[in-house]
Scaffold this active site. Structure first.
Site, PDB file in Angstrom:
ATOM      1  N   TYR A 170       0.848  -1.206   0.000  1.00 36.65           N
ATOM      2  CA  TYR A 170       0.000   0.000   0.000  1.00 36.65           C
ATOM      3  C   TYR A 170       0.881   1.253   0.000  1.00 36.65           C
ATOM      4  CZ  TYR A 170      -3.315   3.391   2.094  1.00 36.65           C
ATOM      5  OH  TYR A 170      -4.090   4.495   2.378  1.00 36.65           O
ATOM      6  N   LYS A 174       1.026   4.417  -2.663  1.00 43.22           N
ATOM      7  CA  LYS A 174       0.754   5.817  -2.309  1.00 43.22           C
ATOM      8  C   LYS A 174       1.957   6.703  -2.650  1.00 43.22           C
ATOM      9  CE  LYS A 174      -3.508   5.676  -0.808  1.00 43.22           C
ATOM     10  NZ  LYS A 174      -4.594   6.349  -1.548  1.00 43.22           N
TER      11      LYS A 174
END
Ligand SMILES: NC(=O)c1ccc[n+]([C@@H]2O[C@H](COP(=O)([O-])OP(=O)(O)OC[C@H]3O[C@@H](n4cnc5c(N)ncnc54)[C@H](OP(=O)(O)O)[C@@H]3O)[C@@H](O)[C@H]2O)c1
Length: 273
Positions: A170, A174
């Site tokens: 993740y 990002k």
């Protein structure tokens, strides 16, 4: 009448963005979702939202280029051909990597590969297509702001200074999403468009529910890292607090203040918690 297009308004922070921006009667809010019927029903049963005529829900999975293209065309009909502010809020927050280090995930190579690909499709590529397809509308808007809802997990400095192992895949997505914003800013700043990545802090929307027993045992270690970074931190905020803070950062940021391409927190700086 300021117009907003917000992705992922079906639940979580996106629904709260929809609620807060549509509370301004002069605003027009267009929400993109994967399941329009479900969100229409949710809005129609919400005592606050059901009477608001300034909300329009459109169907578009962020990974479906043609659906996004159709959503841009439909948006132009509602707004007369312009949009003031895009908020790329839709995001994939996997449970698979929530508490583990990147090396540990290597024990499940297939799930690692699938999760990383899905993250890239949704959190990175989806936003690139979303921004490109809506660019003609933003160029005709007055406010000209394009926002990605990112995460402090995308910050290399905090990762290396505090050995933040959790959510590695993740975090990669990002960090890439932040670069997407910086590259769009590099191209479109001269046209007066502000591109900005904003982390909403930690908001309670149920990301830590449904973890396995082993994962739950590791949540404490993740929280301990957060406390080491920010001893004053009191735990997750409500979506209402988080979205109010992000809206304030969006409202205050401008190209003139040097914010083009910035990556900031809900405080408007690099303090993530
Ligand atoms: N909550 C936090 O503490 C926190 C912290 C840092 C950053 N963020 C970021 O904030 C944003 C909102 O997250 P959240 O916390 O509200 O999470 P959430 O409750 O899990 O909501 C995610 C939203 O994204 C939508 N979405 C997921 N995949 C999609 C796709 N392929 N196409 C279109 N929509 C899709 C979901 O729609 P469905 O209902 O159809 O699944 C849902 O509306 C995300 O970008 C997240 O990374 C959140």
């Amino acid at each position: 009448m300021p117009s907003y297009v917000i992705t992922g308004v079906s639940r979580g922070l996106g629904y709260e963005f929809l609620r807060q921006y549509s509370s301004e009667p002069e605003s027009l809010v267009i929400g993109l979702v994967r399941n329009k019927a479900e969100t229409d029903k949710k809005v129609s049963e919400d005592p606050d939202l059901k009477t608001r005529s300034n909300i329009h829900i459109l169907q578009a999975d962020i990974t479906d280029y043609n659906a996004l293209k159709q959503a841009a065309a439909d948006t132009a009909k509602f707004t007369g051909g312009s949009v003031d502010c895009l908020i790329a809020n839709a995001g994939y927050v996997p449970k698979f990597d929530a508490v583990d280090g990147i090396g540990d995930l290597g024990d499940s190579p297939e799930e690692l590969t699938k999760t990383m690909r899905d993250l890239f499709e949704i959190n990175v590529l989806g936003n690139i297509h979303f921004f490109n397809l809506f660019m003609p509308l933003i160029l005709k808007g007055e406010v000209k702001k394009v926002i990605t809802i990112t995460s402090g997990y995308g910050d290399i400095e905090i990762t290396k200074n505090f050995d933040l192992e959790a959510s590695p895949l993740y975090s990669v997505s990002k960090a890439a999403a932040n670069m997407v914003i910086a590259k769009f800013s590099a191209q479109y700043k001269k046209d007066g468009i502000l591109f900005l990545s904003v982390c909403p802090g930690v908001a309670e929307v149920g990301h830590f529910s449904g973890l396995t027993e082993r994962q739950q045992q590791r949540v404490g270690a993740v929280a301990a890292k957060f406390m080491e970074y920010a001893p004053h931190w009191k735990g997750p905020q409500t979506p209402e607090q988080s979205v109010a803070a992000v809206r304030s950062v969006i409202a205050n940021a401008s190209i003139e203040k040097g914010n083009g391409g910035d990556y900031v927190s809900h405080f408007g700086n690099k303090q993530w918690l």
